[in-house]
Design an enzyme around this catalytic site. Structure first.
Site, PDB file in Angstrom:
ATOM      1  N   ASP A 101      -7.236   6.496   7.057  1.00  0.00           N
ATOM      2  CA  ASP A 101      -7.602   5.084   6.946  1.00  0.00           C
ATOM      3  C   ASP A 101      -8.721   4.854   7.963  1.00  0.00           C
ATOM      4  O   ASP A 101      -8.981   5.708   8.826  1.00  0.00           O
ATOM      5  CB  ASP A 101      -6.365   4.210   7.261  1.00  0.00           C
ATOM      6  CG  ASP A 101      -6.633   2.712   7.116  1.00  0.00           C
ATOM      7  OD1 ASP A 101      -7.657   2.327   6.513  1.00  0.00           O
ATOM      8  OD2 ASP A 101      -5.798   1.919   7.618  1.00  0.00           O
ATOM      9  N   GLN A 152       0.829  -1.199   0.000  1.00  0.00           N
ATOM     10  CA  GLN A 152       0.000   0.000   0.000  1.00  0.00           C
ATOM     11  C   GLN A 152       0.873   1.263   0.000  1.00  0.00           C
ATOM     12  O   GLN A 152       0.685   2.162  -0.826  1.00  0.00           O
ATOM     13  CB  GLN A 152      -0.915  -0.007   1.236  1.00  0.00           C
ATOM     14  CG  GLN A 152      -1.857   1.165   1.291  1.00  0.00           C
ATOM     15  CD  GLN A 152      -2.899   1.126   0.181  1.00  0.00           C
ATOM     16  OE1 GLN A 152      -3.564   0.128  -0.003  1.00  0.00           O
ATOM     17  NE2 GLN A 152      -3.034   2.209  -0.558  1.00  0.00           N
TER      18      GLN A 152
HETATM   19  N1  NVA Z   1      -5.879  -0.527   8.529  1.00  0.00           N
HETATM   20  C1  NVA Z   1      -6.777  -1.262   7.674  1.00  0.00           C
HETATM   21  C2  NVA Z   1      -6.260  -1.310   6.269  1.00  0.00           C
HETATM   22  C3  NVA Z   1      -7.156  -1.988   5.291  1.00  0.00           C
HETATM   23  C4  NVA Z   1      -6.563  -2.030   3.912  1.00  0.00           C
HETATM   24  C5  NVA Z   1      -6.991  -2.661   8.229  1.00  0.00           C
HETATM   25  O1  NVA Z   1      -6.011  -3.290   8.649  1.00  0.00           O
HETATM   26  O2  NVA Z   1      -8.127  -3.112   8.269  1.00  0.00           O
HETATM   27  N1   CP Z   2      -6.188  -1.138   0.590  1.00  0.00           N
HETATM   28  C1   CP Z   2      -6.368  -2.468   0.679  1.00  0.00           C
HETATM   29  O1   CP Z   2      -5.461  -3.233   0.982  1.00  0.00           O
HETATM   30  O2   CP Z   2      -7.616  -2.886   0.341  1.00  0.00           O
HETATM   31  P1   CP Z   2      -8.217  -4.360   0.539  1.00  0.00           P
HETATM   32  O3   CP Z   2      -8.378  -4.592   2.009  1.00  0.00           O
HETATM   33  O4   CP Z   2      -9.530  -4.301  -0.195  1.00  0.00           O
HETATM   34  O5   CP Z   2      -7.280  -5.348  -0.073  1.00  0.00           O
END
Ligand code: NVA
Ligand code: CP
Length: 293
Positions: free
Chosen positions: A213, A130
């Site tokens: 996020d 990411q």
């Molecule tokens: N911080 C979030 C990122 C999702 C891509 C998670 O870990 O759920």
């Molecule tokens: N940003 C990201 O990793 O999205 P997903 O959780 O949909 O893979």
């Protein structure tokens, strides 16, 4: 490099090589069409995903390879098969493994036992693919200056801190008290241009990009949300930036970490970020699974 687990293990030159290859992949995709022919990527998921799953699968296809979606809960790991046995056996079938796991230590162990390259598709601690795609997106748009992350000091924040440190970019992180980034990650970037605060306005003042996020990451308790009052990225907060763009790894929750007018406004570059996940990851696959320039 065998794996991409933690950006701390990667040299800046390796990231720059990935970015140059990404430029080539975007401008001349036909040149790489068969680059992973007859290669198989095993995609091991212990958590849900939209972007990571589809971008790796579609990306592998575009390079002539094949990707297998493998849900941990449907595997023998769910019935207690050891991670080391799984890693060794999967390496006998596949040319590379991309995994999304809970414990970061499990990702490290997976890479240790796997004979093939392992790519971290997110752990509770880090999300390196990411952050690489995010800084690539800023580079592609010639956006130079501080990036301000506002929200939870989570896996995405950690990888942005690490990637920013590697690339010599200023990164500011604003979290509520008690949600600051992991002290070990902070220590590792202590000499870089990375700053932590509990004040969102201080973080975004003069920034060229504001990033957020979800407040509650996968596997966490929902009641955490109450602690994030004042940390939504609103049009008013964006007014403190230097004509800044808005970034989000997605999935987004409009009305929680981001105001809909920002998420859907002209400053939002979130879909370009999501697209670049695939292009940058294709470059990573080429570098790690062979056939690279
Ligand atoms: N911080 C979030 C990122 C999702 C891509 C998670 O870990 O759920
Ligand atoms: N940003 C990201 O990793 O999205 P997903 O959780 O949909 O893979």
């Amino acid at each position: 490099m065998k794996d991409l687990i933690d950006l701390d293990d990667w040299e800046t030159a390796e990231i720059e090589a990935v970015y140059r290859l990404t430029d080539m992949l975007k401008t001349d995709p036909g040149r790489f069409r068969g680059a992973l022919s007859n290669q198989t990527l095993l995609m091991l998921f212990a958590k849900p995903s939209t972007r990571t799953r589809v971008s790796f699968e579609a990306g592998t296809t575009s390079l002539g390879g094949h990707a297998i979606y493998f849900e941990q809960g449907q595997s023998q790991m769910a019935r207690g098969e050891a991670l080391n046995d799984t890693a060794i056996v999967l390496s006998r079938y596949a040319d590379g493994i991309m995994a999304r796991l809970f414990e970061h230590d499990s990702m490290v162990a997976l890479a240790e036992y796997a004979a093939v390259p392992v790519i971290n598709g997110l752990t509770d601690l880090l999300h390196p693919c990411q952050a690489l795609a995010d800084f690539y997106t800023l580079r592609e748009k010639n956006i130079e200056g501080p990036l301000a992350y506002v929200g939870d000091g989570n896996n995405v924040a950690h990888s942005l801190m690490q990637a920013g440190a590697k690339l010599g970019r200023e990164v500011r992180i604003a979290t509520p008290e008690g949600y600051e980034p992991d002290p070990e990650i902070r220590d590792r970037v202590a000499t870089a241009d990375v700053h932590i605060t509990n004040d969102p306005v201080e973080a975004v003042d003069g920034a060229v990009a504001v990033y957020t996020d979800v407040f509650v990451s996968m596997g966490e308790e929902e009641d955490k949300k109450a602690d994030f009052e004042g940390f939504q990225v609103t049009p008013e907060l964006m007014d403190h930036t230097d004509d800044g763009v808005f970034m989000h790894c997605l999935p987004a929750h409009r009305g929680e970490e981001v105001h809909p007018d920002v998420m859907d406004g002209p400053q939002s570059i979130v879909y370009d970020e999501a697209e670049n996940r695939m292009h940058v990851q294709n470059a990573i696959l080429l570098r790690l699974l062979g056939a690279s320039e």
